[in-house]
Design an enzyme around this catalytic site. Structure first.
Site, PDB file in Angstrom:
ATOM      1  N   ASP A 129       0.813  -1.209   0.000  1.00 41.59           N
ATOM      2  CA  ASP A 129       0.000   0.000   0.000  1.00 41.59           C
ATOM      3  C   ASP A 129       0.857   1.274   0.000  1.00 41.59           C
ATOM      4  OD1 ASP A 129      -2.375   1.565   0.305  1.00 41.59           O
ATOM      5  OD2 ASP A 129      -2.032   1.648   2.472  1.00 41.59           O
ATOM      6  N   GLU A 161       3.305  -8.381   7.074  1.00 42.20           N
ATOM      7  CA  GLU A 161       2.034  -8.996   6.692  1.00 42.20           C
ATOM      8  C   GLU A 161       2.150  -9.974   5.530  1.00 42.20           C
ATOM      9  OE1 GLU A 161      -0.966  -6.035   6.118  1.00 42.20           O
ATOM     10  OE2 GLU A 161      -0.926  -5.387   8.192  1.00 42.20           O
ATOM     11  N   TYR A 177      -6.661  -3.500  12.450  1.00 40.83           N
ATOM     12  CA  TYR A 177      -7.456  -2.325  12.057  1.00 40.83           C
ATOM     13  C   TYR A 177      -8.918  -2.525  12.443  1.00 40.83           C
ATOM     14  CZ  TYR A 177      -3.349  -0.472   9.806  1.00 40.83           C
ATOM     15  OH  TYR A 177      -2.102   0.047   9.593  1.00 40.83           O
ATOM     16  N   GLU A 226       1.010  -1.860  14.185  1.00 38.05           N
ATOM     17  CA  GLU A 226       0.225  -0.901  13.392  1.00 38.05           C
ATOM     18  C   GLU A 226      -1.182  -0.837  13.950  1.00 38.05           C
ATOM     19  OE1 GLU A 226      -0.057  -1.436   9.103  1.00 38.05           O
ATOM     20  OE2 GLU A 226       2.080  -1.928   8.993  1.00 38.05           O
TER      21      GLU A 226
HETATM   22  C1  BDP Z   1      -1.489  -2.395   6.745  1.00 38.61           C
HETATM   23  C2  BDP Z   1      -0.208  -2.364   5.922  1.00 38.61           C
HETATM   24  C3  BDP Z   1       0.181  -0.945   5.546  1.00 38.61           C
HETATM   25  C4  BDP Z   1      -1.019  -0.209   4.995  1.00 38.61           C
HETATM   26  C5  BDP Z   1      -2.111  -0.191   6.064  1.00 38.61           C
HETATM   27  C6  BDP Z   1      -3.337   0.575   5.585  1.00 38.61           C
HETATM   28  O1  BDP Z   1       0.841  -2.976   6.637  1.00 38.61           O
HETATM   29  O2  BDP Z   1       1.233  -0.954   4.619  1.00 38.61           O
HETATM   30  O3  BDP Z   1      -0.722   1.085   4.562  1.00 38.61           O
HETATM   31  O4  BDP Z   1      -2.490  -1.517   6.295  1.00 38.61           O
HETATM   32  O5  BDP Z   1      -4.132  -0.020   4.867  1.00 38.61           O
HETATM   33  O6  BDP Z   1      -2.098  -3.634   6.720  1.00 38.61           O
HETATM   34  O7  BDP Z   1      -3.477   1.749   5.878  1.00 38.61           O
END
Ligand code: BDP
Length: 647
Positions: free
Chosen positions: A208, A452, A505, A541
């Protein structure tokens, strides 16, 4: 033959071919530094540039563009180095170009470098994305695979052949990604002529961020004497008040050399010395290297001066190389990350090398601004998501005490074919190159071998077992991890990592808009991973997109209020779990960054707490308040450095 039998044979063949192709890297990759015996000439600035737009992107090779001046082969434009080429012009085909681009520059080499046969002249490229071939005066001097690590070639004899001629450097760079590159990608041809023009193809990527390309880091010429210090390996430890610096110096160009190794403190006083190629220096009353906000004097660096004298073919050679050395230890227990035997809590950020116009090109104003923001935020660490950053950045981290999780470009390993033999061999070589380059940085406390990957796929077990074992064999002083977003029960590589790093997330990609799920799901995530593996965990993250200036209350996705609320819900859980086994939290992301165009991206990823221009969103203030509070609580700051009381 039974199926398991044939599988075993395949496995052995696979192993043989993997290890058969991994040769130890020949030679070191010391950062080029000036000294009384070494000179550096930067070749940054404007280069001639030409993208090969021919249908097969191969005209440059067919017509041997490297044999004459690039301008004689066709139209060239001026291209800054270092910089990505993508955002420099108004031409969308260059922004989205896939294939070979050609750079060229003529340079005058100082006369002494040519006349003095005892001088080696080396051409070095800090990094170029992705595959590079380099010629000097029409002769190929090196090629390199991989977009984020340096490569070099000695060019002394070549430039001596015709001393009156300027030295013409040609670099061809190709950004094509395949299933076996790191990161992986695929090229897809669209052959339906009712829908696509002739020759239409796209590069599919599984990560991404924008696949910026070009010469991203400085190109330079540097000299060493013919007999020279090729590499230095330093490992540090301490006992009570005494620092221990175990070192090993490799020399090239002569079988024997006299060495003097001197360790100096910040004021230039010698604190220890030796004259063997390897040994242990003892430093009385050692000043340890401490992370930012963990000590009143973070980032303390000694200087190790290596002075070599050698006689070869009746000439005497002298070389001097000075390496910054921070004395510190790193250890991991079931529940803690220890720096100098004290618990360290990562309160930091994930970054990208990314900015307007420059793309991924190294840019000093940006680097210094980012460090000022990191320190303003009260962050003590970052992860080099998702590839190795410039050495210049790691040197800043060493000096400022910013702790680094150093990640290799193993991002987007999603296709089962990217777990094959060729991919693994290349991945091992990349780890060799990464550890060779970064092993002496005190700021680097852990290696991350991937982000990932599809770590639930069956081949992931062998792949990560091999990769992590290999990395530990390269460097036994640092823990190794990879970043997972997989399910704890199905993850195949987790048994081999030292620290579990999890990305999640909740209430963004899963249960969008439902902030109320975060406490339950995040708590379950931690309990499950810790319950199964009994290893400390970093939330590597978490985050939400926010468009600066977009407001809604009650919060809705993409507003600054939603980003704030989401972060705060995570923080509540972190605050419970950090008392147990959670050892860190890294926000996604430090700043907004460019991505490929997609229906879920509004001119890039907006999960930054700063905009791409480095202005704070509301979340930056939430995080600043938290990080300073954490520093005051978990760091060992004397009261007068506790800051900012007004938060
Ligand atoms: C995560 C990835 C990261 C993405 C992020 C996103 O590691 O590179 O930018 O999601 O979607 O899973 O913002």
């Amino acid at each position: 033959m039974s199926v398991p039998g044939s599988f075993a044979v395949l496995r052995v063949l696979w192993l043989l071919s993997v290890f058969g192709t991994v040769l130890p890297l020949d030679g070191g990759m010391l950062f080029p530094r000036e000294s009384s015996s070494r000179e550096v000439k930067e070749l940054n600035g404007l280069w001639d540039f030409r993208a090969d737009g021919s249908p097969n992107r191969n005209e440059g090779f067919e017509k041997a563009w490297y044999k004459r001046r690039l301008a004689e082969t066709g139209p060239v434009i001026e291209m800054p180095v270092p910089a990505s080429y993508n955002d420099i012009t108004q031409d969308p085909t260059l922004r989205d170009f896939i294939g070979w681009v050609w750079y060229e520059r003529e340079v005058f080499v100082p006369a002494r470098w040519i006349s003095d046969e005892g001088t080696r002249v080396v051409l070095r490229v800090g990094s170029a994305h992705y595959y590079s071939i380099v010629w000097v005066n029409g002769e190929k001097v090196t090629e390199h695979e991989g977009g984020h690590l340096p490569f070099e070639a000695e060019i002394s004899s070549l430039i001596r052949r015709d001393p009156m001629k300027p030295c013409r450097i040609t670099i061809a760079v190709n950004n094509t990604l395949t299933l076996e590159t790191l990161p992986p990608g695929t090229i897809q041809y669209m052959n339906d002529r009712t829908r696509y023009p002739d020759g239409f193809f796209v590069q599919n990527i599984y990560f991404d961020f924008f696949n910026y390309a070009g010469i991203h880091r400085p190109v330079l010429l540097y000299t060493t004497p013919k007999v020279y210090v090729d590499d230095i390996i330093v490992e540090t430890n301490f006992m009570d008040n005494t620092g221990l610096v175990r070192y090993k110096v490799s020399v090239q160009g002569a079988a024997t050399a006299t060495l003097k190794v001197t360790l100096m403190d910040k004021d230039g006083h010698c604190v220890a010395s030796a004259n063997a190629p390897s040994g242990v220096l003892k430093v009385v009353d050692v000043k340890l290297w401490w992370p930012y906000l963990m000590h009143e004097n973070p980032g303390y660096l000694y200087s190790m001066e290596v002075h070599l004298i050698a006689v070869s073919e009746s000439s005497t050679y002298e070389d001097v190389y000075t390496l910054p050395v921070g004395i510190r230890t790193v250890n991991v227990t079931k529940t803690q990350f220890l720096v100098n035997n004290k618990p360290f809590y990562f309160h930091g950020v994930n970054k990208h090398e990314d900015s307007d116009i420059r793309g991924k090109g190294l840019d000093w104003p940006l680097i210094v601004k980012d460090f000022n923001l990191i320190k303003w935020l009260g962050a003590n660490s970052f992860r080099t998501s998702h590839y190795p950053y410039a050495e210049e950045i790691l040197q800043m981290c060493d000096r400022h005490g910013i702790v680094v999780i150093d990640e290799c470009p193993g991002v987007g390993i999603k296709d089962i074919r990217s777990f094959g033999n060729a991919s693994l061999s290349h991945h091992l070589v990349v780890m060799d190159e990464l550890v060779r380059r970064d092993k002496n940085h005190p700021s680097v406390v852990m290696w991350s071998v991937a982000n990932e990957p599809a770590s639930e796929m069956p081949p992931a077990e062998f792949y990560f077992k091999t990769l992590i074992k290999h990395t530990k064999a390269l460097d036994h002083t640092r823990p190794v991890t990879y970043i997972t977003d997989s399910n704890y029960a199905r993850d195949k590589g987790a048994p081999f990592v030292d620290v579990v790093c999890v990305n999640s997330y909740f209430s963004w990609y899963h249960d969008p808009g439902h902030l109320e799920v975060i406490p339950i799901q995040l708590n379950a995530q931690f309990e499950n991973w810790y319950g199964k593996y009994k290893k400390p965990i970093i939330q590597s993250e978490y985050g939400a997109d926010a468009l600066p200036g977009l407001h809604m209350d009650p919060p809705m996705m993409f507003t600054e209020e939603y980003q704030n609320a989401l972060l705060q819900s995570y923080h509540d859980v972190f605050d419970q779990k950090r008392k147990q086994y959670v050892i860190g939290e890294l926000i996604w992301n430090f700043a907004d960054f460019m991505t490929a165009q997609a229906i879920h991206r509004v001119v890039g990823n907006k999960k930054g707490i700063f905009t791409r221009q480095r202005q704070p969103k509301a979340a930056a203030f939430i995080l600043r308040k938290r990080y300073w509070r954490l520093a005051n609580e978990t760091g060992r700051l004397p009261p007068w450095t506790k800051y900012p009381c007004s938060l």
